[in-house]
Design an enzyme around this catalytic site. Structure first.
Site, PDB file in Angstrom:
ATOM      1  N   HIS B  86     -24.141 -28.763 -22.672  1.00  0.00           N
ATOM      2  CA  HIS B  86     -25.374 -28.490 -23.445  1.00  0.00           C
ATOM      3  C   HIS B  86     -26.203 -27.407 -22.764  1.00  0.00           C
ATOM      4  O   HIS B  86     -27.094 -27.694 -21.966  1.00  0.00           O
ATOM      5  CB  HIS B  86     -26.195 -29.771 -23.602  1.00  0.00           C
ATOM      6  N   HIS B  88     -28.153 -23.433 -23.294  1.00  0.00           N
ATOM      7  CA  HIS B  88     -28.625 -22.327 -24.144  1.00  0.00           C
ATOM      8  C   HIS B  88     -28.583 -21.041 -23.326  1.00  0.00           C
ATOM      9  O   HIS B  88     -29.352 -20.880 -22.389  1.00  0.00           O
ATOM     10  CB  HIS B  88     -30.049 -22.602 -24.632  1.00  0.00           C
ATOM     11  N   ARG B  90     -28.894 -18.027 -24.757  1.00  0.00           N
ATOM     12  CA  ARG B  90     -29.867 -17.132 -25.412  1.00  0.00           C
ATOM     13  C   ARG B  90     -29.332 -15.793 -25.884  1.00  0.00           C
ATOM     14  O   ARG B  90     -30.101 -14.942 -26.296  1.00  0.00           O
ATOM     15  CB  ARG B  90     -31.072 -16.885 -24.492  1.00  0.00           C
ATOM     16  N   HIS B 205     -28.074 -33.133 -32.494  1.00  0.00           N
ATOM     17  CA  HIS B 205     -29.442 -33.236 -31.975  1.00  0.00           C
ATOM     18  C   HIS B 205     -30.183 -34.117 -32.978  1.00  0.00           C
ATOM     19  O   HIS B 205     -30.308 -33.750 -34.140  1.00  0.00           O
ATOM     20  CB  HIS B 205     -30.022 -31.812 -31.908  1.00  0.00           C
ATOM     21  N   HIS B 258     -28.559 -35.316 -25.942  1.00  0.00           N
ATOM     22  CA  HIS B 258     -29.789 -35.671 -25.207  1.00  0.00           C
ATOM     23  C   HIS B 258     -30.525 -36.922 -25.692  1.00  0.00           C
ATOM     24  O   HIS B 258     -31.625 -36.847 -26.231  1.00  0.00           O
ATOM     25  CB  HIS B 258     -30.744 -34.482 -25.126  1.00  0.00           C
ATOM     26  N   ASP B 331     -29.181 -29.505 -21.090  1.00  0.00           N
ATOM     27  CA  ASP B 331     -29.994 -28.894 -22.147  1.00  0.00           C
ATOM     28  C   ASP B 331     -30.813 -27.742 -21.552  1.00  0.00           C
ATOM     29  O   ASP B 331     -32.006 -27.597 -21.816  1.00  0.00           O
ATOM     30  CB  ASP B 331     -30.900 -29.919 -22.831  1.00  0.00           C
ATOM     31  N   HIS B 335     -37.091 -20.211 -21.156  1.00  0.00           N
ATOM     32  CA  HIS B 335     -38.143 -19.492 -21.878  1.00  0.00           C
ATOM     33  C   HIS B 335     -38.921 -18.659 -20.879  1.00  0.00           C
ATOM     34  O   HIS B 335     -39.162 -19.098 -19.753  1.00  0.00           O
ATOM     35  CB  HIS B 335     -39.104 -20.457 -22.576  1.00  0.00           C
ATOM     36  N   PHE B 349     -40.472 -25.600 -26.913  1.00  0.00           N
ATOM     37  CA  PHE B 349     -39.882 -26.753 -26.229  1.00  0.00           C
ATOM     38  C   PHE B 349     -38.791 -26.257 -25.275  1.00  0.00           C
ATOM     39  O   PHE B 349     -38.111 -25.270 -25.569  1.00  0.00           O
ATOM     40  CB  PHE B 349     -39.212 -27.683 -27.237  1.00  0.00           C
ATOM     41  N   GLY B 350     -38.587 -26.952 -24.160  1.00  0.00           N
ATOM     42  CA  GLY B 350     -37.409 -26.676 -23.354  1.00  0.00           C
ATOM     43  C   GLY B 350     -37.694 -26.379 -21.901  1.00  0.00           C
ATOM     44  O   GLY B 350     -38.789 -25.935 -21.548  1.00  0.00           O
TER      45      GLY B 350
END
Lengths: 316, 452
Positions: B86, B88, B90, B205, B258, B331, B335, B349-350
């Protein structure tokens, strides 16, 4: 109660949750001294002469802004008003950039009204200027909580054994939260009353009593504080209509008769006559709604004075 | 407790040894005296391990090839290369947050040899062309193995099925609308049925948008106190329950991403008891922090699903111990600072996690709670995710690719986000003191990262 040895040393007023009981008392004592200023012919003291205050309102408000403005003017501060429509936030500038620009203009105090909870804390963590919370989302409206407490103290002298009811949309109300924290710390019993969707049981964990029926508690209250209900801005699933709200939780003439004769009727304004409060009840002798407005200036003078480094709550 | 300053770390800053793109095979490597933990083969013993031509050989031959390099792994765990399902990365769309290059550096530095990239990029990975673009990019820029998850629905909009079969041909290993959730149960039902034709893993999710509404943090005493909109447990649980029912109806497996709430754990436990093929993953932040962390309106702690309460953490721990949750993941959601540094209502979020997740789980589960042992922890990062995604990885079986992670199980260290390889620094673990850390990451027989 007084704590003569303690000194105020906060630059910001962000919430009443973070204040200790003596700090709240300290502000109320200072407000009592400043109250007399407003009653004089010459309604001005030089305490904040040379200081610049910016009323930075990113959410519509008239009375709170005017109250802060008058408070600052009576303390001889220079005041600038900035509202969301006039500010560059609509051009995509972030809150922090706009606020840093205000600071670059040497603002000493920024009074912030913002639709997002935590916006004041966010600026206080990043700026040199004093940040005064004039309402942040559903979080807090500390000067409203203080002026409500001040009004109650003016009438009852102390908070011991007082049962104070707050009626309405508690879930989304910053006024309710600031009142709750202040009144509990000052020793009162707080009863939150309203529809089960807007007054979740979870508020008991914060130290309040929760009621979903108004009538049984009415005769026991020493103060009833009615919050504005705005169905049009509310998500529609929380209650069916203002009519049903009035039928269940409105302070009608009939309900007002069940109140103790010396029970204070309060409202942070602006009131919706005929919705949360009957028009005649709002005008009755038990109503202190306009006193609250007057006290707002004294309380805000006290807050601005103390957060600018003023030490003793003495009227000049 | 020892001090938490970064300079208390016994090691100098991390360094990545870049992955050589040469076609020359890595030289043979003999790893000596390590504690070999290979949960796929129930193996846990001190032994030597020999790898050659990028694959696991096993016991060293009597006569080692002359060019063999040796590595003394005394005191270290030798595990199959860790897999994070999991992540990201981007790309495409937000290379200011993370790139395949930076994200896979971070993965290597966290001990990961494989990651699964989520499809909620811009544009999203919902077409064979998008998959091909990514594969190309991965080939050029990646230092670990990057697997691709395709979208369940076009544009992640939850309405029409994405070309799942064509994306599979192009190279995806799973589908998910991660970051989003298919709200229409009929669409989700058809997605499960359709994916079952290819035995393609479906990951979800779980978030009911009506119930989570404008929530920015867990609905509870803290959201009430702070005046922030709550994201209640039920918004996750309703979809977990929906997925369990659909998995049963369609006789297909489904993987819950998650998991954050005690109620979800109860639903998963009941589903396992009925022998349904439901798997679930948990992220370290959901075990390490509670909603109280939002009390200063710090958007670093704003994550979806949100940080919950003590009793949720206890339920998640129990689920790990009893085997209801069998997969760990980060996860990893980078950012930029300027994106996070706004009013909490407006912050994305994140949080990042690749470089801290192994240490966080080890510190919490092995050293602090004594809930599980190293073989169990490693299984949650190797054989279990490999089985879910049907990858020939996550094992030290002879012939398997020589992806290895060397772990120093009792190493005390403090995480400093400024030494992170991720382009983003939005980690809640800055300054956290950990016990246990990956110290060397080997992909296809080649060391791609080593703690110096």
């Amino acid at each position: 109660m007084s704590f003569p040895t303690r000194e105020w040393n906060r630059r910001h007023l962000l919430s009443l949750d973070e204040l200790e009981a003596w700090e709240i008392e300290f502000i109320l004592n200072a407000a009592a001294a400043f109250k007399t200023v407003g009653e004089r012919d010459l309604k001005k003291v030089p305490s904040l002469r040379g200081r610049t205050l910016i009323n930075f309102f990113i959410e519509p408000s008239t009375r709170t802004r005017v109250s802060f403005e008058l408070a600052a003017l009576r303390l001889s501060a220079d005041v600038i008003n900035m509202s969301a429509t006039a500010s560059s936030l609509q051009k995509g500038e972030t809150l922090i950039d706009t606020a840093k620009n205000l600071q670059a203009l040497h603002a000493d105090i920024i009074v912030l009204r913002h639709s997002a909870a935590g916006a004041c804390k966010f600026l206080a963590d990043r700026l040199e200027a004093s940040i005064i919370n004039a309402g942040d989302g559903a979080h807090e409206h500390p000067t409203q909580g203080l002026l409500d407490a001040f009004t109650i103290r003016e009438h009852f002298g102390s908070f011991k054994n007082l049962k104070i009811g707050i009626v309405g949309d508690i879930l989304f109300s910053r006024v309710a939260r600031s009142n709750l924290h202040a009144l509990l710390k000052l020793g009162a019993e707080v009863h939150l009353i309203g529809p089960s969707t807007l007054v979740p049981k979870l508020f008991e964990q914060l130290g309040a009593y929760v009621h979903h029926h108004l009538d049984p508690i009415l005769p026991h209250l020493d103060v009833i504080n009615l919050l504005r209900i705005q169905h049009e801005r509310q998500r529609k699933e929380y209650f069916p209509s203002t009519g049903e709200y009035t039928a269940l939780f409105g302070l009608t003439k009939e309900r007002a008769r069940a109140l103790k004769p010396n029970c204070l009727i309060m409202h942070p304004g602006p009131i919706n006559r005929g919705v949360e409060i009957d028009s005649d009840v709002a005008n009755s002798s038990q109503s202190v709604i306009l006193e609250q407005v007057t006290h707002g200036i004294a309380v805000r003078m006290a807050v601005l004075y103390l957060c600018s480094g003023g030490k003793t709550p003495a009227a000049q | 407790m020892s001090q938490i300053h970064s300079n208390s770390s016994p090691f100098s800053p991390l360094q990545v040894l870049p992955l050589a793109v040469s076609s020359k095979p890595a030289p043979p490597l003999l790893i000596r005296n390590g504690r070999i933990i290979d949960p796929a083969n129930q193996r846990d013993e001190i032994a030597d391990l020999f790898i050659q031509s990028g694959v696991i050989i096993g016991d060293p031959p009597a006569k080692l090839p002359t060019e063999t390099q040796t590595l003394d792994a005394s005191g270290l765990i030798v595990a199959p290369g860790l897999i994070d399902i999991h992540v990201h990365l981007r790309e495409p769309g937000a290379p200011h947050k993370e790139t395949i290059e930076s994200g896979t550096f971070a993965a290597a530095a966290g001990g990961f040899t494989s990651v699964l990239a989520m499809p909620n990029t811009s544009p999203p990975c919902d077409s064979p062309a998008a998959v091909m673009w990514l594969l190309q990019r991965i080939l050029q820029k990646s230092s670990v193995r990057v697997f691709i998850a395709g979208a369940i629905t076009k544009s992640l909009a939850g309405e029409e099925l994405a070309p799942i079969g064509s994306m599979l041909k192009a190279g995806i290993v799973a589908i998910t609308d991660d970051g989003h959730c298919v709200q229409n149960h009929e669409v989700m039902r058809r997605a499960l049925e359709y994916a079952s034709m290819f035995q393609l893993p479906v990951l979800d999710h779980c978030q009911d948008y009506n119930l989570s509404a404008d929530g920015v943090m867990h609905e509870g005493q803290w959201s009430l106190r702070l005046g922030l909109q709550g994201w209640p447990r039920i918004a996750e649980e309703v979809i977990v329950a929906r997925n369990i029912l659909l998995a049963e109806l369609c006789s297909t497996p489904i993987h819950i991403q998650h998991v954050s709430s005690a109620g979800s754990v109860r639903l998963l436990r009941e589903a396992s008891a009925r022998k349904l093929k439901i798997t679930a993953e948990v992220c370290p932040h959901h075990l390490w922090f509670t909603d109280e962390k939002l009390q200063n309106f710090d958007s670093t702690f704003k994550v979806n699903p949100p940080l919950r309460e003590r009793h949720d953490i206890e339920a998640l721990l129990e689920a790990i111990v009893e085997g209801t949750i069998t997969i760990f993941a980060s996860d990893h959601a980078p950012h930029a600072n300027y994106e996070k540094e706004v009013e909490i209502d407006h912050a994305p979020f994140g949080m990042t996690g690749l470089e801290t997740e192994l240490a966080a789980f080890a510190t919490l589960l092995i050293h602090r709670e004594r809930a599980i042992d190293w073989p169990r922890l490693i299984a949650c990062y190797t054989v279990n995710p490999a089985r879910l995604l049907k990858l020939n990885l996550g094992t030290l079986t002879a012939g398997a690719p020589a992806d290895l992670t060397l772990i120093s199980p009792n190493l005390r260290w403090t995480f400093d986000r400024n030494q992170s390889f991720s382009l983003s620094k939005n980690t809640p673990f800055h300054g956290c003191e950990f016990v246990g850390r990956a110290v060397q990451t080997i992909v296809a027989g080649r060391t791609i990262w080593k703690l110096l």
